[in-house]
Design a protein around this motif. Structure first.
Motif, short mmCIF file in Angstrom:
data_model
loop_
_atom_site.label_atom_id
_atom_site.label_comp_id
_atom_site.label_asym_id
_atom_site.label_seq_id
_atom_site.Cartn_x
_atom_site.Cartn_y
_atom_site.Cartn_z
N TRP A 61 37.82 43.34 38.89
CA TRP A 61 38.79 44.35 37.97
C TRP A 61 40.19 43.45 37.95
O TRP A 61 40.82 44.33 37.16
N SER A 62 40.66 42.72 38.64
CA SER A 62 42.01 42.05 38.50
C SER A 62 42.01 41.73 37.17
O SER A 62 43.19 41.37 36.47
N ALA B 152 45.74 47.42 31.82
CA ALA B 152 46.14 48.41 32.78
C ALA B 152 47.80 48.37 32.38
O ALA B 152 48.32 49.36 32.24
N VAL B 153 48.61 47.26 31.93
CA VAL B 153 49.86 47.19 31.65
C VAL B 153 49.98 47.87 30.52
O VAL B 153 50.91 48.42 30.04
N LEU B 154 49.03 47.63 29.43
CA LEU B 154 48.98 48.27 28.11
C LEU B 154 48.85 49.83 28.28
O LEU B 154 49.54 50.48 27.21
N ALA C 132 38.33 40.86 28.95
CA ALA C 132 38.04 40.76 30.28
C ALA C 132 36.77 41.08 30.81
O ALA C 132 36.08 40.26 31.61
N THR C 133 35.94 41.94 29.94
CA THR C 133 34.25 42.27 30.27
C THR C 133 33.64 40.76 29.90
O THR C 133 32.73 40.33 30.83
N TRP C 134 33.94 40.29 28.86
CA TRP C 134 33.13 38.96 28.43
C TRP C 134 33.54 37.76 29.52
O TRP C 134 32.44 36.91 29.72
N VAL C 135 34.74 37.59 30.04
CA VAL C 135 35.00 36.59 30.82
C VAL C 135 34.19 36.94 32.15
O VAL C 135 33.54 36.15 32.88
N LYS D 28 29.10 48.70 29.43
CA LYS D 28 29.57 47.20 30.09
C LYS D 28 30.16 47.44 31.48
O LYS D 28 29.75 46.61 32.42
N ILE D 29 31.05 48.51 31.45
CA ILE D 29 31.88 48.39 32.67
C ILE D 29 30.98 48.81 33.90
O ILE D 29 31.16 48.47 35.12
#
Length: 533
Positions: free
Chosen positions: A266-267, A273-275, A350-353, A405-406
């Motif tokens: 999740w990092s 999170a910033v957005l 991020a999910t695809w990575v 996906k999450i």
């Protein structure tokens, strides 16, 4: 039952299942921590529940609460086991997930925020690891989360409810102090900064706060006064001067590197999170501010401290999980697509990575397992795990829904974590050399007097723990010779290889039996016993 209750129960029982699976199956030297367990063992044996001791000396590294939590259930069965040593962390982790669920539901008025936050928390690498380790950090995280949750509820309440939750806030502070000392500044600074930004510092003058400090002092002094009645202050000062409590100096950029693997996967969602913090939503300003103070204060304080460790991140994890979950809710529910484009892209990328990393990992895992273990069983387990992982990824790609996906990503992480613990548990003997040495001492040689020479640090503590006694330690080679020559009763000494080279020439070989003990194909210890005359 409603959807909210069913969702909570599923998360709760799934957390118990994953955290408690094989919790006590590996030894405490197998990628774990022994000190608190040994202090708890000595506490049970001595009957002194006020003054913690390690190897008979004052233990000043931590206050006693974590020791009590290990010793209490262990006393019921008469000994400290790996399961009971890890039990406080495991129970605390489940409680943290439950509290995160409640706090997410209350802050964002949607139980799905709490549920996703709990699942993110459970499937983060370091949280899952610390939940299965005999340390104080997960217990501390629970008390910090408890105190901050009580403050937040009190802040939004009035009357007797407000007063009562302010008192509970200070109970959480006291429990935090009894777990890890001065870390209560985390919660106090978070609250102070939040009130300062809201221009509500007068809350500190309310009766709930004044009575709260009285409750806090009462709980702390209930242990401190009996402790000082048994230990003189001069002795305490002398022992404290010899104790290396803060001994982990790291460079200032340490946390910038450590955050990414510790909160994996999740990092990688940090941009989302910033957005989330920069989105303008008047209905959630207080919630955002509270979470920002929570994360910001702890980060600033741990960055400023010269002694650093990745475990100091742990109290941030519930807040970060709530931020990610609220960001996901906002991404899916709060805005039309045209207004959520950047937030949506951050999640998708991020999910695809993460999926790409897991696909590669599953492709290569079976090869590396066979290469290092040459075990058909271990390789077969890895193949089945890989097939299960590919199935989950395929399902997520077919559904195409971000929330799916999450959830799948959480299950993939837990699948990998559980598989890793299965492997290190399966090879527990390989990772527990001192346990094997203790078994040799107990079952092959049964002397009346047992000593060690040249065995120090964690290995000495492990020997005390496994042999359930405080092993006598010899300081020099002359004491070794004297112990083996002049002791009327049969005696034995465990000697390191360096110590053996110092004393062997001084001892008549015919009067001794020598057992070499190997570890990873290298002789590291010798067990020398005196023969009966």
């Amino acid at each position: 039952m409603g959807c909210e209750t069913i969702c909570f129960l599923l998360l709760f029982f799934f957390s118990i299942l994953t955290i408690f699976f094989q919790l006590g199956a590996r030894s405490l030297e197998n990628q774990c921590y022994i000190r608190y367990a040994e202090v708890a063992r000595e506490m049970i044996r001595s009957g002194d529940w006020i003054v913690p001791r390690l190897e008979g000396k004052l233990f000043l590294h931590k206050p006693p609460l974590i020791i009590w939590l290990i010793a209490l259930p262990s006393a019921l069965v008469g000994k400290v086991t790996p399961f009971f040593a890890r039990l406080p962390s495991a129970l605390s982790a489940v409680a943290v997930i439950a509290l995160t669920f409640y706090l997410g539901k209350r802050m964002f008025r949607d139980f799905r925020v709490g549920a996703i936050a709990g699942l993110i928390l459970l499937s983060s690498k370091e949280f899952f690891w610390q939940a299965r380790t005999a340390r104080a950090d997960m217990v501390l995280t629970l008390f910090i989360l408890f105190s901050l949750s009580c403050f937040y509820i009190a802040y939004q309440s009035s009357g007797k409810k407000r007063f009562g939750f302010f008192l509970l806030f200070f109970v959480g502070l006291a429990l935090s102090a009894l777990t890890k000392g001065p870390v209560i500044i985390f919660s106090l600074w978070i609250v102070a900064l939040f009130l300062l930004f809201n221009r509500r510092l007068r809350v500190f003058l309310e009766p709930g706060f004044w009575w709260g400090w009285i409750v806090f002092l009462f709980l702390i002094l209930a242990w401190v006064i009996p402790y000082l009645s048994r230990v003189e202050i001069s002795t305490l000062k002398a022992e404290f001067a010899l104790t290396h409590i803060l001994s982990r100096p790291e460079p200032f950029y340490y946390y910038l590197i450590e955050f990414w693997p510790r909160f994996a996967p999740w990092s990688l969602f940090l941009p989302a999170a910033v957005l989330f913090f920069f989105k303008k939503n008047p209905e959630q300003q207080e919630e955002r501010l509270f979470l920002l103070c929570w994360v910001g204060v702890i980060l600033i304080l741990i960055f400023l401290v010269h002694n650093k460790t990745y475990r100091y991140f742990l109290p941030i994890f519930p807040a970060y999980s709530l931020i990610l979950s609220a960001s996901l809710k906002e991404n899916l529910l709060s805005f039309p697509f045209s207004k959520k484009e950047w937030l949506s892209r951050a999640w998708e990328y991020a999910t695809w990575v993460c999926f790409f990393i897991y696909i590669i990992s599953f492709l290569l895992a079976w090869f590396f397992v066979w290469w290092f273990t040459r075990s058909f069983t271990a390789t077969l387990v890895t193949v089945f795990v890989s097939i299960g992982g590919w199935g989950l990824i395929g399902y997520a790609l077919l559904k195409r829904e971000l929330r799916t996906k999450i959830i799948v990503l959480s299950f993939l992480s837990l699948l990998i974590f559980e598989t890793y613990f299965y492997f290190i548990t399966r090879e527990d003997d390989k990772h527990s050399p001192v346990k094997k040495i203790a078994e040799i001492i107990k079952f092959q040689v049964k002397p009346a007097v047992f000593y060690t020479f040249g065995v120090n640090g964690e290995e000495a503590i492990l020997l005390d723990f496994y042999l359930d006694s405080e092993v006598l330690k010899l300081e020099n080679s002359s004491q070794v010779v004297k112990a083996l020559k002049e002791t009327a009763k049969p005696s034995a000494i465990l000697i390191s290889q360096k110590g053996f080279e110092q004393v062997f020439g001084k001892l008549p070989p015919k009067t001794l039996a020598v057992f070499p003990i190997t570890h990873y194909k290298k002789t590291t210890y010798f067990l020398i016993t005196s023969k009966k005359k």
